[in-house]
Write an enzyme that holds these catalytic residues in place. Structure first.
Site, short mmCIF file in Angstrom:
data_model
loop_
_atom_site.label_atom_id
_atom_site.label_comp_id
_atom_site.label_asym_id
_atom_site.label_seq_id
_atom_site.Cartn_x
_atom_site.Cartn_y
_atom_site.Cartn_z
N CYS A 81 -9.18 -18.08 -7.34
CA CYS A 81 -9.38 -19.35 -5.59
C CYS A 81 -8.78 -20.82 -5.85
CB CYS A 81 -11.27 -19.65 -5.10
SG CYS A 81 -12.18 -18.70 -5.45
N LYS A 109 -12.45 -24.22 3.63
CA LYS A 109 -12.49 -24.33 2.24
C LYS A 109 -11.59 -24.80 2.12
CE LYS A 109 -13.26 -21.89 -2.21
NZ LYS A 109 -13.75 -20.40 -2.78
N ASP A 165 -11.30 -14.94 1.35
CA ASP A 165 -11.69 -15.70 -0.51
C ASP A 165 -12.83 -14.05 -0.76
OD1 ASP A 165 -12.27 -16.93 -2.17
OD2 ASP A 165 -13.59 -18.83 -0.93
N ASP A 166 -11.32 -14.38 -2.16
CA ASP A 166 -12.20 -12.73 -2.91
C ASP A 166 -12.54 -11.71 -2.52
OD1 ASP A 166 -12.72 -15.12 -4.43
OD2 ASP A 166 -14.42 -14.26 -5.47
N ASP A 220 -7.17 -14.95 -0.84
CA ASP A 220 -6.83 -15.78 -2.37
C ASP A 220 -6.66 -15.33 -3.70
OD1 ASP A 220 -9.38 -15.71 -2.40
OD2 ASP A 220 -10.32 -17.82 -3.73
N ASN A 221 -7.18 -13.88 -4.13
CA ASN A 221 -6.99 -13.15 -5.01
C ASN A 221 -7.48 -11.54 -5.34
OD1 ASN A 221 -9.68 -15.57 -5.80
ND2 ASN A 221 -9.97 -13.64 -6.02
N ARG A 250 -4.96 -21.75 -3.50
CA ARG A 250 -4.75 -22.75 -3.02
C ARG A 250 -4.34 -23.76 -3.31
NH1 ARG A 250 -9.64 -20.53 -2.01
NH2 ARG A 250 -10.44 -20.07 -0.04
N LYS A 279 -9.87 -10.15 -10.12
CA LYS A 279 -9.93 -11.61 -10.29
C LYS A 279 -9.65 -12.27 -11.81
CE LYS A 279 -12.61 -15.14 -8.58
NZ LYS A 279 -13.46 -16.27 -8.08
N HIS A 326 -11.63 -26.93 -1.76
CA HIS A 326 -11.70 -26.50 -3.33
C HIS A 326 -10.12 -27.33 -4.11
CE1 HIS A 326 -12.93 -23.33 -5.95
NE2 HIS A 326 -13.44 -23.93 -6.64
N HIS A 328 -16.75 -13.55 -0.32
CA HIS A 328 -16.75 -14.17 -1.32
C HIS A 328 -18.62 -14.94 -1.83
CE1 HIS A 328 -17.87 -17.44 -4.83
NE2 HIS A 328 -16.65 -17.39 -4.61
#
Length: 537
Positions: free
Chosen positions: A64, A129, A26-27, A321-322, A68, A365, A131, A217
């Site tokens: 994010c 996660k 994540d991130d 994710d990014n 997803r 991001k 989201h 993240h």
């Protein structure tokens, strides 16, 4: 249509249906793990890379929840109902704009990987996660195809004390963090291992596990033992570290020897006071520790698969994710006194370090330049990848919907045209199995597209058309030959106006097809919602 990729199975899967493990960070930036150029210790991911294949060019959706949504469904995020973001726990309609592409949660015109694989007898498991839907049980994992779930429905939380609307769920029930030494990354893995162990004991079915970490993240919450490994290593500053990663990436083959390095996009390290330099070293050490801990936990999952005899027959994907997150300003956000404690929420490392994480690219991001949408992708599957391909890279590019297409292909599942009485959007990805099986053939011939917060891009072959949103200004397209200029330094738009016209027309056609609305309209809608009474959870 010009902008639709589609998919058909290319190969037959091995006789025994493979397990599938989909791991998402994540991130995390393109250059943040060891096998992609980082100094952060990631021996378990490095092992997967050494015994698998790595993509130099794989793309996410720059944020994010749009990522997803697309990853889980195999369609563009607007087609899945999350053209912007997922609704907040604090506001049930925060990102619902009453438009088909902007519902703030997964709609009923898409299916998840779990829903598809259940038709082939897979046990579907998730830890981490979500989201992509919060308000209403019908939007939760177990109502979207998962047999078991533990994790966080929202987008971010404190790692030591997830609470309130950003607390934890087990199946469909709210649960509290357990134990004095609770740490979210460890807990996500605890339940992943538990679910895998239960599946081995209770079922002979193949499994699909979606392991979605929140690391790294923000908030910068890490365990002291992990932070100690890195404290003091970053006092040389971001410019020196970025150069070191750049050289390592060339040495590893992550980027070409002639690849350019985009301009530095951070503060001047030498102008910071010694106290501020120490704080920034601490922020980056915490961030590195979060990645380190995630890798340790991935190692636990690999060990469990080895012990159960399932590793060789498990198709593993790892991606982010990014691109790295510049939120919090040049020097990060959140109170410095919270660094190294169990406190904090919007506690980040800032744009100057994010520029290092995205080496050698520009932007972050939110944006759809390479720094925003490029992810490391590791694929590990000993039963399928040819021996001579182990540890190698592929230069063929792919994007998120290809994961669903590959899983449909390998599982011999049928992607549905209708599901529970609803017409389903056609699958937008193409299978990566030819690449996995060692055939260096293009995955995509038709264009692929991105849009997030008005930032837009289209890629076809080696050419990428991209623009950055600026309020009140007309679109200014940039054109790059990614095969020669991955860092997007040489804008060819003026020299190739016909190609700009062709690709921008394809983009506009696609935008109408998936329901993109101008970001200026999104801003107006959001301003109206801010003036309206809030609805809580």
């Amino acid at each position: 249509m010009l902008f639709f990729s589609g998919t058909k199975p290319h190969f037959s899967a091995p006789a025994k249906a493979p397990n599938i493990l989909l791991i998402m960070a994540d991130d995390m930036g393109f250059a943040d793990i060891g096998c992609y150029g980082s100094e952060v210790a990631t021996p378990n991911l490095d092992r997967l890379a050494a015994n698998g294949i790595r993509f130099r060019q794989f793309y996410n959706n720059a944020r994010c929840c749009p990522t997803r949504a697309s990853l889980l469904t195999g369609v563009y995020p607007h087609q899945a109902g999350i053209g912007h973001m997922s609704n907040d726990p604090e506001d049930s309609t925060s990102f619902n704009y009453n438009l088909p592409g902007y519902q703030g949660s997964l709609n009923n015109k898409c299916v998840t990987i779990a829903e598809v694989l259940k038709t082939k007898g897979y046990q579907t498991l998730m830890s981490g996660k979500w989201h992509v839907g919060y308000h209403g049980e019908q939007r939760w994992p177990m109502q979207r195809g998962f047999d078991k779930y533990y994790g966080l429905l929202a987008g971010a939380t404190n790692y030591f004390n997830p609470a309130g609307g950003r607390g934890l769920m087990l199946m469909n029930e709210k649960v509290k963090p357990q134990g004095e030494n609770f740490y979210l990354t460890d807990a996500i893995t605890d339940y992943a291992v538990k679910f895998l162990d239960e599946n081995k004991k209770e079922s002979k079915a193949p499994f699909f596990m979606y392991l979605a970490y929140t690391s790294p993240h923000w908030p910068l919450n890490a365990l002291e033992a992990d932070v100690k490994k890195y404290r003091g290593q970053y006092k040389k500053g971001w410019k020196a570290l970025r150069q070191a990663r750049y050289e390592k990436m060339k040495a590893l083959g992550v980027i070409d020897q002639n690849a350019g390095l985009s301009d530095a996009d951070g503060a001047d390290w030498d102008e910071l006071s010694p106290a501020k330099q120490d704080e920034m070293d601490h922020r980056m050490a915490l961030y590195a520790a979060q990645i380190d801990r995630m890798d340790q936990n991935i190692g636990r999952v690999i060990k469990q698969l080895e012990a159960s005899g399932e590793l060789d027959n498990t198709l593993i994907f790892f991606l982010s994710d990014n691109g790295a997150c510049a939120e919090g300003g040049l020097l990060g956000g959140g109170l410095p006194e919270n660094l190294g404690t169990k406190l904090g929420y919007l506690l980040s490392y800032g744009q100057s370090w994010a520029n290092v994480s995205n080496t050698p690219f520009k932007k972050f991001k939110h944006w759809v330049h390479e720094g925003g949408i490029s992810t490391p992708l590791i694929v590990h599957w000993p039963k399928a990848i040819p021996q001579g391909r182990l540890g190698k890279f592929t230069d063929q590019y792919g994007f998120l919907p290809d994961i669903m297409a590959t899983i449909v292909d390998v599982s011999k599942a049928q992607y549905p045209s209708t599901y529970k009485g609803n017409e389903i959007v056609p699958l937008q990805g193409k299978s990566l199995l030819p690449i996995i099986y060692g055939k260096e053939l293009p995955v995509h011939t038709a264009p692929v597209f991105w849009e997030h917060e008005g930032n837009a891009a289209v890629r076809q072959g080696n050419l990428k058309l991209v623009s950055e949103y600026h309020a009140g200004q007309p679109v200014k397209w940039e054109l790059y030959d990614i095969s020669k200029d991955r860092s997007e330094l040489n804008n060819l738009a003026a020299a190739m106006p016909q190609k700009v016209a062709e690709l921008s027309t394809a983009y506009q056609n696609w935008a109408r097809y998936v329901g993109v609305i101008p970001y200026s309209e999104v801003i107006k809608i959001r301003e109206g919602k801010r003036k309206a009474p809030k609805t809580g959870i």
